[in-house]
Design a protein around this motif. Structure first.
Motif, mmCIF file in Angstrom:
data_model
loop_
_atom_site.group_PDB
_atom_site.id
_atom_site.type_symbol
_atom_site.label_atom_id
_atom_site.label_comp_id
_atom_site.label_asym_id
_atom_site.label_seq_id
_atom_site.Cartn_x
_atom_site.Cartn_y
_atom_site.Cartn_z
ATOM 1 N N TYR A 85 -84.319 -14.666 39.421
ATOM 2 C CA TYR A 85 -83.085 -14.127 38.835
ATOM 3 C C TYR A 85 -83.274 -12.846 38.036
ATOM 4 C CZ TYR A 85 -80.566 -17.981 40.740
ATOM 5 O OH TYR A 85 -79.990 -18.834 41.630
ATOM 6 N N SER A 101 -77.860 -22.654 36.137
ATOM 7 C CA SER A 101 -77.632 -24.100 36.181
ATOM 8 C C SER A 101 -77.196 -24.522 37.584
ATOM 9 C CB SER A 101 -76.598 -24.503 35.141
ATOM 10 O OG SER A 101 -75.375 -23.844 35.378
ATOM 11 N N GLN A 102 -76.464 -23.627 38.236
ATOM 12 C CA GLN A 102 -76.066 -23.897 39.612
ATOM 13 C C GLN A 102 -77.292 -24.019 40.516
ATOM 14 O OE1 GLN A 102 -72.613 -24.022 40.925
ATOM 15 N NE2 GLN A 102 -73.959 -25.110 42.297
ATOM 16 N N HIS A 103 -78.209 -23.078 40.295
ATOM 17 C CA HIS A 103 -79.440 -23.107 41.079
ATOM 18 C C HIS A 103 -80.189 -24.413 40.865
ATOM 19 C CE1 HIS A 103 -83.025 -20.809 42.787
ATOM 20 N NE2 HIS A 103 -83.570 -21.945 42.344
ATOM 21 N N LEU A 104 -80.345 -24.819 39.625
ATOM 22 C CA LEU A 104 -81.058 -26.057 39.334
ATOM 23 C C LEU A 104 -80.343 -27.253 39.939
ATOM 24 C CD1 LEU A 104 -82.002 -25.314 35.619
ATOM 25 C CD2 LEU A 104 -83.507 -25.296 37.589
ATOM 26 N N GLU A 105 -79.040 -27.213 39.874
ATOM 27 C CA GLU A 105 -78.272 -28.317 40.444
ATOM 28 C C GLU A 105 -78.492 -28.418 41.939
ATOM 29 O OE1 GLU A 105 -74.379 -28.485 38.421
ATOM 30 O OE2 GLU A 105 -73.742 -29.286 40.396
ATOM 31 N N ASP A 106 -78.499 -27.230 42.577
ATOM 32 C CA ASP A 106 -78.749 -27.232 44.018
ATOM 33 C C ASP A 106 -80.112 -27.813 44.340
ATOM 34 O OD1 ASP A 106 -77.086 -24.043 44.616
ATOM 35 O OD2 ASP A 106 -76.309 -26.105 44.515
ATOM 36 N N ARG A 107 -81.095 -27.401 43.518
ATOM 37 C CA ARG A 107 -82.450 -27.887 43.757
ATOM 38 C C ARG A 107 -82.501 -29.406 43.608
ATOM 39 N NH1 ARG A 107 -86.195 -25.712 46.381
ATOM 40 N NH2 ARG A 107 -86.634 -23.885 45.110
ATOM 41 N N HIS A 141 -76.266 -16.164 47.996
ATOM 42 C CA HIS A 141 -76.434 -16.483 46.595
ATOM 43 C C HIS A 141 -77.899 -16.797 46.307
ATOM 44 C CE1 HIS A 141 -76.638 -20.857 47.291
ATOM 45 N NE2 HIS A 141 -75.668 -20.670 48.188
ATOM 46 N N GLY A 142 -78.199 -16.869 44.981
ATOM 47 C CA GLY A 142 -79.590 -16.960 44.554
ATOM 48 C C GLY A 142 -80.380 -18.091 45.173
ATOM 49 N N TYR A 143 -79.796 -19.257 45.161
ATOM 50 C CA TYR A 143 -80.530 -20.406 45.678
ATOM 51 C C TYR A 143 -80.829 -20.213 47.162
ATOM 52 C CZ TYR A 143 -81.884 -25.212 46.548
ATOM 53 O OH TYR A 143 -82.570 -26.324 46.912
ATOM 54 N N ARG A 196 -68.126 -25.542 43.061
ATOM 55 C CA ARG A 196 -68.232 -24.687 41.874
ATOM 56 C C ARG A 196 -68.360 -23.237 42.314
ATOM 57 N NH1 ARG A 196 -72.996 -26.939 38.237
ATOM 58 N NH2 ARG A 196 -73.006 -24.789 37.528
ATOM 59 N N ARG A 197 -67.988 -22.322 41.452
ATOM 60 C CA ARG A 197 -68.108 -20.939 41.896
ATOM 61 C C ARG A 197 -69.580 -20.527 41.891
ATOM 62 N NH1 ARG A 197 -66.379 -16.631 37.337
ATOM 63 N NH2 ARG A 197 -67.747 -17.377 35.672
ATOM 64 N N ARG A 198 -69.908 -19.659 42.869
ATOM 65 C CA ARG A 198 -71.265 -19.179 42.990
ATOM 66 C C ARG A 198 -71.295 -17.660 42.956
ATOM 67 N NH1 ARG A 198 -74.848 -22.869 44.902
ATOM 68 N NH2 ARG A 198 -73.984 -24.768 45.847
ATOM 69 N N VAL A 203 -87.011 -19.862 39.641
ATOM 70 C CA VAL A 203 -85.918 -19.314 38.813
ATOM 71 C C VAL A 203 -86.406 -18.179 37.925
ATOM 72 C CG1 VAL A 203 -84.510 -19.860 36.821
ATOM 73 C CG2 VAL A 203 -84.422 -21.328 38.818
#
Lengths: 117, 926
Positions: free
Chosen positions: A56, B30-36, A32-34, A79-81, A52
């Protein structure tokens, strides 16, 4: 080289190689992205970082081209990723880009006379 | 926990993405930011610091928006060939639009059917007219390689497109080295058969190489050999046409080699022409072909001068250019030849006199086949009629398109909410417009397809309705639909679809979004632009309808004016018998004797009131002649060719033509007695002081004899028998018994119905001379039929269009008022609930519609007054209007009244319906 020049140089280099980076990172398994951004940072020793704003859009572009495919995964308790994996088309492109990159580097090396890092 | 989603949404708001897509992106980012954020926390940062770190991801602020915009808008991957992909996606988009459009149309079958029908009528009529134009103007003649053919005309500056003499043809043939061949042809009438079975047919006299040059091969038998066209009278052979072969000879295969009688002589049939070839004259059915060399024998009254004299220009010349020769070369060559002929034969080539008495030189004009399908002299009139017909039909088409545009606008308004939502979510306005346009093009294509079928039906009906033409003239026109017609129909349908679909599509894709999204808003009042457009369309429709109806009214009134009934002809009960005597059989004395005996024999028939003679009746021809007028010196170049007739004794009296001065001709006015003449008041007024013509003299110019001075013994009132024109022209007449006429018309005045006398009159004529053609003996009314046909057809066209126009205008007005009512239902309900008078409401609603109608009428009136003038233009060569002026007040008045009444009705019906509704119901109406 002055600071400004380095920044521009970096940016240009990054632009050219960004796709290659992403494709190679999802070659082995889907991510996934992160995760992708963390890997890039880690494996380059902090030299390269994608935020970001640049990551993305790039992922979406690659997805639109059909080189990577994204899908939502919901793991229990999380949460879904959105995970991305390489498509067969993408595999071909990765191969082509890799060899192109290698030739490019070799050529530059020959001209500038530096050793291949 | 910071609200990452909100942060993302805020930054993405400007992009106007599709909601589903936006939701996805928002979730991912938002998921990415949350992870960060979470990671920073695990590393030991404070929540504030972690927050800042996460926000640092946004450091390139604008970049995200920019990048995303680029990506989300992108349709094609950039690295793959740009060209193909864009096209592919546009095609798929178009296909989608069409399928969607089809579904939308099928949802409202009523609307779709009306629209398709309206379009089919308009496009079908257009296609029919274009087919005719195609058959007359565009289609090349059915010969081989028509593009190599040219035609030669020998004319002067005054009349450039004249035929050529045979001797000149020989010179052209010998010296025209740019041509691989030159042939001559001329249209003649022939009498085929004998006695009772005799009929008149149209044929061509042609040079021996005619068929070979044109590449027309005989269907059966053969065509002419070169030696058959060498010496006069040596080879009595004939090629007959396929139609004649079938009609008269039952397609008898054994006809080849037999003889048939033409002009009382026996000719051998050597071949039958192929069915698709009907001669070189467009539209005219040529029934047989004979060699030019046979003409002196078949037309002995004209004899060998037809071939010898340079003054006898009766041949058309057609040539085939050599493959390497060009038109310019041909023209240059023939300029040279013209010059040589002018020098060698000055009397024939140099001696024509112009209007001011100057000498005119003849020269040869070379025109390509494409320019000779209609005779060059008729080009102007032909194109004028074509333009008129197309204008009329397309005015109706325009009105129909406006109607459809209004309908589409109404539909678009109904869907405005849907469109507004799509637009706010980021859909492309152009895409929306394109989809609506696809619907209208789809409608018009369907209309076009049905229209083609309609056109075929129309054309068949037209051909079937053609009346029999006199003198053996038959029409031969190929009205089949070919690629040109289908191409025209497709292009026309497409254009029509774009035309009526464009405005609604553009309007609909830019609605007043806020108003559309709000429930219950009065979009009618809010969308000013759209209602202006709709109102404008109504005004335009009414105006155009006015123009069409005015034209129709004028033409129809004209029609009534030239009908035999209103001309007073009907009361005459006439049998009309054209008589043509063989010139070699009847000299001056014997022709006059023949008429006397014929009159005697015919008068003796039961039921005959009187027998008179005239050379031409109106509707059967017009005769003009030069005359000298005593005491009047014509100005140089003045045309002294006036309308004239040659009339028998008692003609004026029998025809009830009022004699205002003097007397009618009688039996004593014959050869040997003093020469006499009668004139009409118009001539007397014009050329004699005080109109006193009685006792003065006219100079009769005679061929190869000394001129005669003829005393005017009678003056008649101007009347319709001499000419159907509105203002009477000067007219004079000489006595039949003082002329040598081999061509005249016997008029038999019958007591009862003239039809009953026709067979007896035919027998009477044949009893005196079997060789005279009697097929054309008919009642006066019948002689008018082909003449009236054209006017009737034109009246049908214009009348039909006028009717259609009213219908469409009514539909338009009705639609508009009904729509306005539906929009204001709540308002009306409120008013009525508050006690407003029903009548007042009615008037209020109708006022809106009638105001528009009145604008339309005013504009239309002005337009019509300006445009109907066109109908009187002399370019048409035939008077379209007879007895009515182009601005006839009666016509205009009644049309205006008609439109007002029709409009009132169209407004009244929906308005009344509105007042009928229960106020409670209308208040709850949305």
């Amino acid at each position: 080289m002055t600071n400004i020049n380095t920044r521009i140089f970096d940016r240009e280099l990054k632009k050219g190689s960004a796709e290659l980076l992403i494709l190679s990172l999802v070659e082995v398994r889907q991510r996934h992205g992160y995760e992708i951004s963390k890997l890039i940072e880690a494996r380059s020793g902090g030299a390269l970082s994608f935020h970001v704003a640049s990551l993305y859009p790039l992922l979406y572009r690659l997805e639109k081209r059909g080189w990577i495919k994204g899908h939502w995964v919901e793991k229990s308790g999380q949460r879904r990723r959105r995970y991305y994996k390489l498509t067969p088309e993408g595999k071909k492109v990765l191969k082509a880009q890799r060899s192109a990159w290698e030739s490019f580097v070799a050529a530059i090396s020959r001209i500038t006379g530096t050793e291949h890092a | 926990m910071p609200e990452w989603k909100r942060e993302v949404i805020e930054r993405l708001a400007a992009l106007k993405l599709e909601p589903a897509r936006e939701a996805e992106i928002v979730e991912e980012l938002s998921q990415h930011l949350e992870d960060r954020y979470a990671e920073s926390l695990t590393r030991g940062a404070t929540s504030e610091e972690a927050y800042r770190v996460a926000l640092a991801e946004w450091s390139e602020g604008e970049l995200l928006a920019r990048e995303l915009r680029r990506v989300e808008k992108q349709v094609a991957p950039e690295l793959i060939t740009l060209g193909t992909n864009r096209r592919r996606n546009m095609v798929t988009g178009l296909w989608q639009d069409l399928r969607y459009g089809m579904r939308m149309l099928m949802k409202q079958p009523g609307f779709t059917m009306i629209a398709v029908l309206t379009l089919a009528l308009g496009i079908g009529a257009n296609t029919a007219i274009f087919s005719i134009i195609n058959a007359v103007v565009f289609r090349p003649r059915p010969v081989s390689r028509p593009e190599q053919l040219v035609e030669l005309y020998s004319g002067d500056a005054r009349r450039p497109y004249m035929n050529s003499a045979y001797q000149d043809f020989l010179v052209f043939r010998e010296q025209g080295d740019v041509f691989s061949g030159l042939a001559a042809y001329a249209v003649r009438t022939f009498k085929l058969g004998e006695a009772d079975g005799m009929e008149q047919v149209i044929g061509e006299a042609v040079s021996g190489n005619y068929f070979d040059l044109l590449g027309v091969k005989a269907f059966s038998g053969r065509t002419f050999l070169p030696e058959e066209d060498q010496t006069p009278g040596s080879h009595p052979v004939v090629v007959i046409g396929d139609a004649l072969w079938r009609r008269r000879f039952g397609a008898d295969p054994a006809l080849i080699g037999k003889t048939i009688t033409i002009n009382n002589q026996a000719l051998t049939v050597i071949g039958v022409a192929p069915p698709q070839y009907t001669g070189m004259i467009r539209g005219l059915a040529t029934e047989l072909w004979i060699p030019v060399m046979m003409i002196p024998q078949l037309e002995p009254e004209r004899g060998t001068p037809m071939l010898d004299s340079r003054g006898n220009s009766w041949l058309f010349i057609v040539g085939r250019l050599k493959p390497e020769a060009t038109l310019e070369q041909a023209r240059a060559r023939f300029d040279l030849i013209s010059r040589q002929l002018r020098e060698a034969y000055p009397e024939a080539w140099r001696n024509n006199r112009g209007e001011s008495g100057e000498t005119l030189e003849k020269s040869v004009i070379v025109l390509p086949e494409s320019e000779t399908r209609i005779h060059p002299d008729a080009h102007a009139a032909a194109y004028a009629f074509i333009a008129l017909a197309l204008t009329i039909i397309n005015l109706v088409m325009l009105i129909a398109c406006m109607n459809l545009a209004n309908l589409l606008l109404a539909r678009a308004t109904a869907r405005s909410k849907e469109v507004a939502v799509r637009l706010t979510l980021g859909a492309d306005a152009w895409r929306v417009a394109r989809q609506l346009l696809a619907e209208s093009v789809l409608l018009s294509s369907l209309g076009g397809a049905v229209g083609v079928l309609l056109a075929v039906w129309l054309l068949n009906a037209l051909v079937a309705s053609l009346p029999a033409l006199p003198e053996g003239i038959r029409l031969a026109i190929d009205l089949r639909l070919d690629w040109r017609v289908l191409l025209y129909t497709s292009a026309f349908s497409f254009l029509v679809g774009v035309l009526f679909g464009l405005a609604p599509a553009l309007q609909a894709s830019r609605p007043d979004v806020i108003a559309a999204l709000k429930d219950g808003a009065d979009v009618f009042a809010g969308a000013r632009r759209q209602s202006r457009l709709r109102n404008g369309l109504i005004v335009a429709q009414v105006a155009l309808s006015m123009v069409l109806l005015a034209g129709a009214g004028l033409v129809l009134r004209s029609l009534r004016n030239i009908h035999p009934l209103s001309l007073g002809f009907d009361s005459l009960n006439l049998v009309v018998a054209p008589i043509t005597l063989e010139e070699r059989q009847y000299d001056r004395a014997s022709s006059q004797d023949f008429y006397r005996r014929l009159a005697e024999r015919t008068r003796a028939l039961p039921g005959v009131r009187a027998v008179t003679f005239v050379d031409f009746t109106p509707g059967m021809g017009r005769s003009r002649g030069s005359v000298g007028i005593e005491g009047y010196q014509p100005a140089p170049g003045e045309d002294m060719q006036l309308d004239r007739n040659t009339i028998g004794p008692g003609y004026l009296t029998a025809m009830n033509i009022p004699i205002t001065q003097g007397r009618d001709f009688d039996e004593s006015d014959r050869d040997g007695a003093p020469c006499v003449a009668v004139v009409n008041e118009a001539l007397a007024r014009r050329y004699f002081a005080g109109g006193r013509a009685l006792g003065k003299h006219l100079t009769k110019f005679r061929w190869q004899e000394p001129n005669q001075f003829c005393e005017i013994v009678g003056v008649v009132r101007d009347n319709k028998f001499q000419s159907l024109r509105n203002e009477p022209l000067p007219w004079f007449a000489f006595a039949l018994l003082q002329s040598h006429s081999t061509r005249t018309t016997m008029l038999v005045h019958s007591e009862g119905a003239p039809e009953n006398l026709v067979p007896a009159v035919r027998r009477a004529i044949q009893s005196l001379d079997k060789t005279i053609l009697v097929a054309d003996v008919q009642t006066l009314n019948d002689t008018f039929r082909p003449f009236l046909y054209f006017y009737r057809l034109f009246g049908l066209l214009v009348g039909g269009c006028g009717l259609l126009a009213i219908l469409l205008a009514v539909m338009g007005i009705y639609g508009l008022v009904a729509y306005a009512v539906s929009r204001r239902t709540r308002e009306i309900g409120i008013r009525m609930a508050l006690g407003a008078d029903k009548q007042k409401i009615l008037r209020l609603v109708m006022r809106q519609g009638m105001i528009l109608v009145s604008y339309g009428l005013s504009v239309g009136l002005l337009l019509a007054l300006a445009l109907t003038r066109v109908l009187t233009s002399s370019i048409f060569e035939v008077p379209i209007l007879n007895g009515v002026s182009a601005t006839d007040p009666l016509t205009f008045g009644s049309i205006t009244l008609l439109l007002i009444m029709v409009a009132l009705l169209a407004c009244y019906i929906p308005a009344r319906r509105a007042t009928r509704v229960d106020p409670m119901v209308s208040l709850r109406h949305e």
